[in-house]
Write an enzyme that holds these catalytic residues in place. Structure first.
Site, mmCIF file in Angstrom:
data_model
loop_
_atom_site.group_PDB
_atom_site.id
_atom_site.type_symbol
_atom_site.label_atom_id
_atom_site.label_comp_id
_atom_site.label_asym_id
_atom_site.label_seq_id
_atom_site.Cartn_x
_atom_site.Cartn_y
_atom_site.Cartn_z
ATOM 1 C CB CYS A 260 19.764 -39.760 1.404
ATOM 2 S SG CYS A 260 18.598 -38.495 1.940
ATOM 3 C CB CYS B 196 4.933 4.730 7.846
ATOM 4 S SG CYS B 196 4.053 5.031 6.317
ATOM 5 C CB CYS C 8 18.955 -31.547 1.215
ATOM 6 S SG CYS C 8 17.942 -32.075 -0.183
ATOM 7 C CG ASN D 125 5.399 -0.186 9.643
ATOM 8 O OD1 ASN D 125 4.793 -0.303 8.579
ATOM 9 N ND2 ASN D 125 5.156 0.769 10.508
ATOM 10 C CB CYS E 196 6.401 -35.375 -1.630
ATOM 11 S SG CYS E 196 5.208 -36.727 -1.680
ATOM 12 C CB CYS F 2 3.895 -36.910 -9.292
ATOM 13 S SG CYS F 2 4.788 -36.473 -7.793
ATOM 14 C CG PHE G 247 10.031 5.212 15.500
ATOM 15 C CD1 PHE G 247 9.394 6.445 15.444
ATOM 16 C CD2 PHE G 247 10.724 4.884 16.662
ATOM 17 C CE1 PHE G 247 9.435 7.318 16.524
ATOM 18 C CE2 PHE G 247 10.771 5.747 17.742
ATOM 19 C CZ PHE G 247 10.118 6.962 17.677
ATOM 20 C CB CYS H 235 4.737 -43.378 -4.086
ATOM 21 S SG CYS H 235 5.495 -42.680 -5.567
ATOM 22 C CG ASN I 167 -0.184 0.480 2.477
ATOM 23 O OD1 ASN I 167 -0.202 1.664 2.793
ATOM 24 N ND2 ASN I 167 0.465 -0.430 3.180
#
Lengths: 448, 469
Positions: free
Chosen positions: A389, A135, A392, A200, A399, A348, A133, A345, A73
């Site tokens: 693996c 904006c 991570c 803010n 998924c 995909c 303090f 599963c 805004n």
């Protein structure tokens, strides 16, 4: 039934849900309507210096069919005269003595101006003040708002001016548009602030129209930075909140924090409170759906507290704060690996491509006939090569099926040490690559 | 949203009977529910809520699902409708809440019924008790009939401290929710759980007690401060054609009831079935027959498709289930052999001028009789009114409208100051449905509350359409 009442540096509120200083808290009509629907408090839309607004004032980000995940805004502080606002504030407080009414103020950087508006506001019977303090647009160019919040010395100075005359609690609202929010937070405390609030809005340009080349929001062909808010900013707000709430000087002062930035549901509110907010403030969600959302916020938080056995908000405020840590203190021996539930599963194979293209190539596609879980459609199943693996978590976050890929903690026998400990005990490892390689061999870390 | 419902194919050798009678919409997973809930716009003054006869605050309960406050969601539903679990399954949502959803204009309406079921299942699985018996106020109320209207009225009154005794002539409470809703739409346990919930509110339900036989209205009016009559309707009326008494001619409601109370493999069904009537009960009978294993099921209706009383989505459902429709066909005789049904003799019809109901009247086509070979005929041509009840009530000065008990719409009070009525037995106009019955019970509870405790009863205690507006 849980008790949601809070005591915010002496400001009592029937629940932690406050309207943020923003368009929904612009008038007596609005604030009283909000209180009737259950809001515990309101920080009045900032009163102070004279302003003129422009249009359009709002720009939004819609994301894949969802409206307003972010809103910015360029609206200014209240465009109604100070005395009109003060009259309405007094009326609201008279009608709702048990709700928290806080006056947000912002004037030019002159001691007399600040002290005068505080004195005038005190007569309304309000419960406290919030110094704006933060904006980031329109006012900052005039030396107010974030222009003050971005200079710790100014923050301290103006807070001191206000504290000289204020008899009620003073909340200093911090801007996120700064490199290290700890500085203004500590300055506010140095200046004597009774409490802090954050964040803010964040400086932002919402977008550019590909046909007209106009900036969003478009103000007669021009556009500029505006304050960004809404669900998309929540992670930033949570970070800034946690860093202020765990700052040693802030902790020592014991001042409470009112958190805000993207709070839309009771769950968001609980997260802010777990990271140290005593009250929470909401704007964008009200701008989207109206005051009525507070009913679920109260009901949902209350049900959650009942389930957990929390009797009051103090039982959980700041509960997750001790977990906020630095990278150097994380456990280097903590190891997780991805496990795929092949019954769930749906093939995909997004996990496969994410791991393969963007992570560490430790998911393979297998024909699962032997395991007899295939649906006979000839498609391959993703299978994690667990020894490779790195844990991570990328596969599990992409998924689309709930609880299909879980990150499971495994014990590797590696020492549970941290980077800081390692730097102290064996500094050569953290400074030289060959020593690092040797250490990895020693503890059994193999990066393929 | 994935459309889970797969049309039933007539391949009984592939599915067990039990599988064929599972709820045909599987329950939503959490993710499905949240995705669907997030589609809801959370409209202001939402039309879905206005369309709900019990004025459930639909946007709020859906928002609560989206925020993970499913317990709160269930409470929001039950505050307006104690039979929310049944209604989520049996409500004709297509013509009520979902039909009025603003997204119906250019998207797909929100699956309000299935979301409601998700919240209700959540509460049921966790045995959450939302309401307690109110502080006793010293008044005693008798409720006659433990169907949805009776349960709703009993529960609402118990919450406010009334001492409620509910008399039910059958073995179980729940009325048509228990006995008359096809099991793949609502398992019997759902309705019985609702009966239990009402009992936990302190309502005494006396089963196997029949009014006029075991107890009289005179006794009830003497002993209680108010009486709520929710006796529903009776059996399917006779067709008044020859052969109606042959073996193999069944009352549709009894046929449905068998699937609710008896083991499925004990139920007799014909290979070739004719269902007479094309209302929602008829559709239930026809689809049950198909799922039991009937090879051919014909629905016989004397008017045309446009006039059929079944909801359009029910009609579509029956077509998917492989039911055939014979419109403009009037049964004239059930033909038997050795006392058993062998065929249904029918006559072709044509549509003439509109009749009293406003629909074009069926006119016989002379010389068009033909026979449909069949071994079972199921009638579903409406329900008889309980004339023995209305006759007894007449002694109290209570009038009727078209055979239904006459009540004041605002309070559901009859012409007698202590006697109230609701549910199908007062439904002289409008659709008979569970949700309307639930609302009737609420209206009567408010009426009784006001009459006994005075006009000062707070508006928020009166959760009706009128007070919420």
């Amino acid at each position: 039934m849980a008790n949601l009442e809070i005591d915010f540096c002496g400001i009592k509120s029937p629940n932690p849900f406050w309207l943020a200083s923003a368009p929904p808290a612009n008038s007596g009509y609005q604030v009283q309507k909000a209180f009737e629907q259950g809001w515990g408090g309101a920080v009045w839309k900032t009163i102070g210096a004279p302003v003129m607004n422009v249009c359009n004032r709002y720009g939004t980000i819609d994301y894949k069919g969802s409206k307003i995940i972010g809103l910015n805004n360029v609206e200014l502080i209240s465009d109604r005269p100070v005395d009109v606002n003060l009259r309405e504030i007094a009326e609201v407080k008279r009608n709702f003595p048990n709700n928290a009414v806080i006056v947000s103020v912002m004037v030019e950087s002159k001691k007399e101006a600040w002290q005068e508006i505080i004195k005038r506001s005190e007569d309304t019977g309000c419960d406290g003040f919030e110094l704006n303090f933060g904006c980031p647009h329109g006012m900052s160019e005039r030396g107010m708002g974030s222009a003050m919040g971005q200079v710790p010395e100014y923050t301290c100075m103006v807070t001191e001016w206000v504290m000289e005359v204020a008899t009620k609690p003073v909340i200093v609202k911090l801007t996120p548009n700064i490199t290290d929010i700890g500085f203004p937070a500590r300055s506010a405390i140095k200046g004597g602030a009774s409490a802090l609030s954050l964040i803010n809005t964040i400086n932002s340009i919402m977008g550019v129209d590909l046909d007209s080349f106009e900036i969003k929001p478009n103000v007669g062909g021009k556009g500029g930075h505006g304050g960004y808010a809404g669900p998309a900013v929540k992670p930033i707000a949570l970070h800034l909140l946690s860093s202020v709430a765990s700052d040693p000087e802030v902790l020592k002062s014991g001042v409470p924090i009112s958190g805000m930035g993207g709070i839309e549901t009771w769950r968001d509110a609980v997260e802010f409170m777990l990271l140290g907010s005593t009250s929470v403030q909401v704007c964008t969600a009200v701008m989207h759906w109206g005051f009525r959302i507070v009913e679920d916020m109260i009901d949902g938080m209350s049900n959650w507290m009942d389930e957990r056995g929390f009797k009051t908000c103090n039982d959980f405020i700041g509960k997750s704060l001790p977990r906020i840590s630095n990278f150097g203190d994380f456990d280097l021996g903590f190891q997780t690996v991805a496990r795929i539930n092949h019954d769930k599963c749906i093939q995909c194979n997004l996990c496969y491509i994410a791991c393969n293209d963007a992570a560490h190539q430790c998911i393979d596609l297998h024909d699962m006939k032997l395991k007899d879980v295939g649906n006979g459609n000839g498609r391959m199943f993703p299978v994690v090569r667990e020894k490779d693996c790195v844990g991570c978590d990328l596969c599990s976050v992409v998924c689309p099926v709930d609880d299909c890929i879980s990150m499971v903690e495994i014990e590797t026998g590696r020492p549970h040490t941290t980077w800081n400990e390692l730097s102290k005990k064996r500094p050569e490892i953290t400074q030289e690559w060959d020593k690092m390689e040797a250490y990895r061999d020693e503890v059994g870390i193999h990066i393929h | 949203m994935a459309e889970h419902y797969k049309p039933f194919k007539y391949m009984p050798w592939e599915m067990s009977l039990e599988e064929r009678f599972q709820e045909y919409h599987p329950a939503y997973s959490e993710r499905e529910a949240v995705v669907e809930a997030n589609r809801c716009l959370f409209c202001h003054d939402a039309p879905c809520m206005v369309a709900c006869p019990t004025t459930i605050d639909i946007p709020t309960f859906i928002r609560k699902i989206s925020t993970g406050n499913v317990k709160g969601s269930a409470r929001t539903i039950l505050e307006s409708n104690l039979l929310g679990a049944t209604c989520s399954r049996v409500c004709p949502v297509e013509v009520l809440c979902e039909g009025d959803c603003v997204l119906a204009h250019d998207h797909k309406p929100i699956a309000i019924g299935r979301l409601q079921r998700y919240a209700m299942d959540y509460a049921a699985e966790r045995n959450i008790e939302f309401f307690q018996k109110g502080e006793p106020n010293g008044f005693k109320v008798a409720v006659v009939g433990a169907g949805p209207a009776g349960l709703s009225c009993s529960g609402e009154l118990a919450k406010r401290g009334f001492d409620v005794t509910c008399f039910e002539k059958r073995e179980w409470g729940g009325g048509l929710d228990t006995y008359g809703i096809v099991v793949f739409r609502e398992p019997v346990e759902v309705s019985l759980n609702e009966v239990k919930m009402i009992e936990k509110l302190g309502v005494t339900i006396k089963t196997n007690v029949e009014i006029g036989k075991d107890i009289t209205f005179e006794q009830l009016v003497d002993e209680f401060d108010a009486v709520f009559v929710s006796v529903g309707l009776g059996a399917v009326p006779e067709m008044q054609i020859p052969g109606e008494d042959l073996e193999g001619v069944l009352d549709g409601l009894e046929f449905i009831e068998e699937t609710k109370v008896r083991p499925l493999n004990d139920i007799k069904y014909g290979d070739r079935v004719c269902v007479i009537g094309a209302g929602n009960t008829g559709i239930d009978c026809a689809t049950i027959a198909r799922r039991l294993g009937s090879e051919r099921v014909n629905m016989i209706y004397r008017r045309s498709e446009a006039e059929m009383p079944a909801y359009h989505f029910e009609y579509q459902f029956a077509l998917k289930e492989g039911v055939s429709f014979m419109f403009l066909t009037q049964p004239v005789e059930v033909i038997g052999e050795g006392g058993k049904v062998k065929a249904l003799k029918c006559r072709r019809m044509d549509l003439g001028e509109p009749d009293a109901s406003g629909r074009r009247a069926p006119v016989e086509v002379p010389g068009s009789d033909f026979e449909i070979p069949c071994d079972m005929v199921i009638t579903a041509i409406g329900q008889k009114k309980h004339s023995h009840i209305t006759e007894k009530l007449a002694k109290f000065g209570i009038k009727t409208v078209k055979g239904y008990i006459a009540v004041d719409e605002k309070t559901n009070r009859t012409d007698h100051p202590k006697i109230y009525a609701g549910g199908d037995c007062v439904r002289s106009h409008g659709e008979a449905s569970t949700v309307m019955a639930v609302e009737d019970g609420k209206i009567a509870a408010n009426g009784i509350h006001r009459a006994l405790c005075g006009e000062g009863v707070k508006a928020e205690l009166l959760p009706t359409h009128a007070s919420k507006r």
